[in-house]
Design a protein around this motif. Structure first.
Motif, PDB file in Angstrom:
ATOM      1  N   ASP A   1      15.811  -4.818  -6.028  1.00 27.51           N
ATOM      2  CA  ASP A   1      15.246  -6.002  -6.677  1.00 27.51           C
ATOM      3  C   ASP A   1      15.585  -5.928  -8.162  1.00 27.51           C
ATOM      4  N   ASN A   2      15.970  -7.075  -8.689  1.00 27.40           N
ATOM      5  CA  ASN A   2      16.394  -7.188 -10.086  1.00 27.40           C
ATOM      6  C   ASN A   2      15.432  -6.430 -11.024  1.00 27.40           C
ATOM      7  N   VAL A   3      15.979  -5.446 -11.729  1.00 23.75           N
ATOM      8  CA  VAL A   3      15.096  -4.601 -12.549  1.00 23.75           C
ATOM      9  C   VAL A   3      14.608  -5.320 -13.804  1.00 23.75           C
ATOM     10  N   ASP A   4      15.351  -6.334 -14.252  1.00 20.27           N
ATOM     11  CA  ASP A   4      14.899  -7.101 -15.422  1.00 20.27           C
ATOM     12  C   ASP A   4      13.803  -8.086 -15.044  1.00 20.27           C
ATOM     13  N   ALA A   5      13.857  -8.547 -13.806  1.00 13.98           N
ATOM     14  CA  ALA A   5      12.942  -9.619 -13.405  1.00 13.98           C
ATOM     15  C   ALA A   5      11.648  -9.111 -12.797  1.00 13.98           C
ATOM     16  N   PHE A   6      11.699  -7.931 -12.188  1.00 13.06           N
ATOM     17  CA  PHE A   6      10.520  -7.463 -11.455  1.00 13.06           C
ATOM     18  C   PHE A   6      10.020  -6.133 -11.974  1.00 13.06           C
ATOM     19  N   GLY A   7       8.730  -5.915 -11.747  1.00 13.26           N
ATOM     20  CA  GLY A   7       8.077  -4.696 -12.222  1.00 13.26           C
ATOM     21  C   GLY A   7       8.428  -3.467 -11.401  1.00 13.26           C
ATOM     22  N   ASP A   8       7.621  -2.419 -11.589  1.00 10.32           N
ATOM     23  CA  ASP A   8       7.964  -1.097 -11.055  1.00 10.32           C
ATOM     24  C   ASP A   8       7.590  -0.900  -9.590  1.00 10.32           C
ATOM     25  N   VAL A   9       6.868  -1.865  -9.026  1.00  8.17           N
ATOM     26  CA  VAL A   9       6.396  -1.687  -7.645  1.00  8.17           C
ATOM     27  C   VAL A   9       6.799  -2.893  -6.796  1.00  8.17           C
ATOM     28  N   ILE A  10       7.379  -2.609  -5.641  1.00  9.29           N
ATOM     29  CA  ILE A  10       7.723  -3.668  -4.691  1.00  9.29           C
ATOM     30  C   ILE A  10       7.008  -3.327  -3.380  1.00  9.29           C
ATOM     31  N   ILE A  11       6.270  -4.299  -2.864  1.00 12.09           N
ATOM     32  CA  ILE A  11       5.539  -4.034  -1.620  1.00 12.09           C
ATOM     33  C   ILE A  11       5.929  -5.064  -0.568  1.00 12.09           C
ATOM     34  N   SER A  12       6.146  -4.581   0.642  1.00  6.77           N
ATOM     35  CA  SER A  12       6.425  -5.496   1.749  1.00  6.77           C
ATOM     36  C   SER A  12       5.296  -5.404   2.776  1.00  6.77           C
ATOM     37  N   LEU A  13       4.654  -6.538   3.012  1.00  3.93           N
ATOM     38  CA  LEU A  13       3.631  -6.620   4.069  1.00  3.93           C
ATOM     39  C   LEU A  13       4.266  -7.331   5.258  1.00  3.93           C
ATOM     40  N   SER A  14       4.183  -6.723   6.434  1.00  5.73           N
ATOM     41  CA  SER A  14       4.762  -7.334   7.643  1.00  5.73           C
ATOM     42  C   SER A  14       3.672  -8.057   8.428  1.00  5.73           C
ATOM     43  N   LEU A  15       3.978  -9.248   8.893  1.00  7.33           N
ATOM     44  CA  LEU A  15       3.047  -9.998   9.731  1.00  7.33           C
ATOM     45  C   LEU A  15       3.744 -10.408  11.022  1.00  7.33           C
ATOM     46  N   ASN A  16       2.964 -10.438  12.076  1.00  6.63           N
ATOM     47  CA  ASN A  16       3.363 -11.011  13.373  1.00  6.63           C
ATOM     48  C   ASN A  16       4.319 -10.172  14.219  1.00  6.63           C
ATOM     49  N   ALA A  17       5.206  -9.431  13.604  1.00  5.50           N
ATOM     50  CA  ALA A  17       6.154  -8.614  14.378  1.00  5.50           C
ATOM     51  C   ALA A  17       6.666  -7.472  13.507  1.00  5.50           C
ATOM     52  N   PRO A  18       7.088  -6.392  14.143  1.00  3.86           N
ATOM     53  CA  PRO A  18       7.588  -5.241  13.382  1.00  3.86           C
ATOM     54  C   PRO A  18       9.077  -5.340  13.087  1.00  3.86           C
TER      55      PRO A  18
ATOM     56  N   LYS B   1      15.981   4.683   8.295  1.00  5.82           N
ATOM     57  CA  LYS B   1      15.291   3.470   8.739  1.00  5.82           C
ATOM     58  C   LYS B   1      13.802   3.792   8.887  1.00  5.82           C
ATOM     59  N   VAL B   2      12.986   2.961   8.270  1.00  2.00           N
ATOM     60  CA  VAL B   2      11.537   3.194   8.284  1.00  2.00           C
ATOM     61  C   VAL B   2      10.872   2.072   9.074  1.00  2.00           C
ATOM     62  N   PHE B   3      10.007   2.462   9.998  1.00  2.00           N
ATOM     63  CA  PHE B   3       9.333   1.492  10.856  1.00  2.00           C
ATOM     64  C   PHE B   3       8.233   0.767  10.080  1.00  2.00           C
ATOM     65  N   MET B   4       8.245  -0.567  10.164  1.00  2.00           N
ATOM     66  CA  MET B   4       7.196  -1.378   9.535  1.00  2.00           C
ATOM     67  C   MET B   4       6.490  -2.155  10.642  1.00  2.00           C
ATOM     68  N   GLU B   5       5.325  -1.669  10.991  1.00  2.00           N
ATOM     69  CA  GLU B   5       4.543  -2.326  12.045  1.00  2.00           C
ATOM     70  C   GLU B   5       3.918  -3.603  11.480  1.00  2.00           C
ATOM     71  N   GLU B   6       3.588  -4.560  12.355  1.00  3.32           N
ATOM     72  CA  GLU B   6       2.891  -5.733  11.845  1.00  3.32           C
ATOM     73  C   GLU B   6       1.552  -5.297  11.222  1.00  3.32           C
ATOM     74  N   ARG B   7       1.176  -5.942  10.140  1.00  2.00           N
ATOM     75  CA  ARG B   7      -0.037  -5.674   9.356  1.00  2.00           C
ATOM     76  C   ARG B   7       0.067  -4.438   8.460  1.00  2.00           C
ATOM     77  N   SER B   8       1.258  -3.833   8.415  1.00  2.00           N
ATOM     78  CA  SER B   8       1.429  -2.647   7.565  1.00  2.00           C
ATOM     79  C   SER B   8       2.000  -3.042   6.209  1.00  2.00           C
ATOM     80  N   VAL B   9       1.838  -2.116   5.238  1.00  2.00           N
ATOM     81  CA  VAL B   9       2.571  -2.300   3.983  1.00  2.00           C
ATOM     82  C   VAL B   9       3.504  -1.115   3.752  1.00  2.00           C
ATOM     83  N   LEU B  10       4.675  -1.433   3.227  1.00  2.00           N
ATOM     84  CA  LEU B  10       5.628  -0.429   2.771  1.00  2.00           C
ATOM     85  C   LEU B  10       5.680  -0.571   1.253  1.00  2.00           C
ATOM     86  N   VAL B  11       5.393   0.522   0.568  1.00  2.00           N
ATOM     87  CA  VAL B  11       5.316   0.487  -0.899  1.00  2.00           C
ATOM     88  C   VAL B  11       6.536   1.207  -1.455  1.00  2.00           C
ATOM     89  N   MET B  12       7.247   0.543  -2.365  1.00  2.00           N
ATOM     90  CA  MET B  12       8.420   1.159  -2.983  1.00  2.00           C
ATOM     91  C   MET B  12       8.213   1.207  -4.492  1.00  2.00           C
TER      92      MET B  12
END
Ligand SMILES: O=C(O)CCC(=O)C(=O)O
Length: 265
Positions: A159-176, A192-203
């Motif tokens: 993710d663009n380092v000038d445009a976005f802050g230090d943390v990117i989070i992805s929340l998955s809904l409905n399907a993994p 490859k990291v598994f992202m189950e529905e309703r989970s968050v992956l924090v980067m």
């Protein structure tokens, strides 16, 4: 008669073996997925047994089924953008896609509420801050909603380092889905990291700044917790929320002459 019976049984067993092999072929073989523990002691699943990506955290069931349903109802009640292959929505600030030569993705005025109000998802933002994923003085100010149907993908990107802050989070809904993490310094390092529905992956940290993330085209998703396989066919729909702090001053409007080699769609 005994010989006939024996031949019959052999034929039956052979056919059974072929049938099992055929079904395994149709369903795809289960990939090797390892149960791992993130630095905070939470379990995640990945296709590498030991590779460490500093700054990568995972929480299963981060939102309840009721909250998932509420978020999906909110999202499905809002207009979608059709600028790219998958449908998208913005809550909070819009990001000027610097490498996308699509005018509607680079509005001249920064609309504070492009699609919806971030306040509508306030419970989630407050939870992420309370859990120290975002510092109080750098709260999330934008949610990008992506809808993946069938086997749609998103190319590996930072993710663009000038445009976005230090943390990117992805929340998955409905399907993994699986997030493919690939080291910028050594592209052979990949997980490859598994992202189950309703989970968050924090980067954050290295995971945010030194590893690209993306979702590759896959015909199916293997569920490590149940060994089930979900097909990525016409019935598949994953909705993800990319939650970030957008640095409004850091965004860059497209300049004529910008190339789009780094575009991520
Ligand atoms: O769908 C996801 O989980 C990832 C989305 C993403 O990487 C992005 O919006 O930049």
């Amino acid at each position: 008669i005994r010989k006939d019976l024996q031949a019959h049984c052999d034929r039956y067993n052979l056919m059974k073996t072929w049938f099992i092999l055929f079904m395994a072929f149709c369903n795809g073989t289960a990939p090797q997925i390892y149960e791992r523990t993130d630095p905070h002691g939470f379990v995640f699943y990945a296709d590498h047994p030991t590779l460490e990506i500093p700054g990568l955290l995972y929480r299963s069931n981060y939102v309840s089924k009721e909250e998932e349903a509420e978020l999906l109802a909110l999202i499905d009640g809002r207009p979608w953008n059709h600028d790219i292959a998958r449908r998208t929505q913005y809550y909070g600030y819009t990001y000027y896609h610097t490498r996308q030569n699509i005018e509607t993705m680079q509005p001249v005025e920064q609309p504070e509420t492009h699609t919806g109000n971030l306040e509508d998802m306030d419970f989630l933002m407050q939870r992420l801050i309370a859990d120290d994923f975002f510092p109080v003085d750098h709260p999330p100010t934008q949610v990008l909603v992506n809808e993946y149907l069938n086997n749609m993908s998103i190319k590996g990107h930072l993710d663009n380092v000038d445009a976005f802050g230090d943390v990117i989070i992805s929340l998955s809904l409905n399907a993994p889905a699986y997030m493919t993490m690939r080291s910028c310094e050594d592209p052979n390092q990949v997980m490859k990291v598994f992202m189950e529905e309703r989970s968050v992956l924090v980067m954050s940290g290295d995971a945010r700044f030194h590893w690209r993330h993306g979702i590759t085209r896959q015909k199916q998703v293997y569920i490590p917790t149940t060994s089930d396989i979900i097909k990525r066919d016409d019935t598949y729909r994953r909705v993800s929320l990319t939650i970030r702090e957008i640095k409004v001053d850091g965004t860059k409007k497209v300049q004529s002459g910008d190339d789009d080699r780094e575009r991520k769609f």
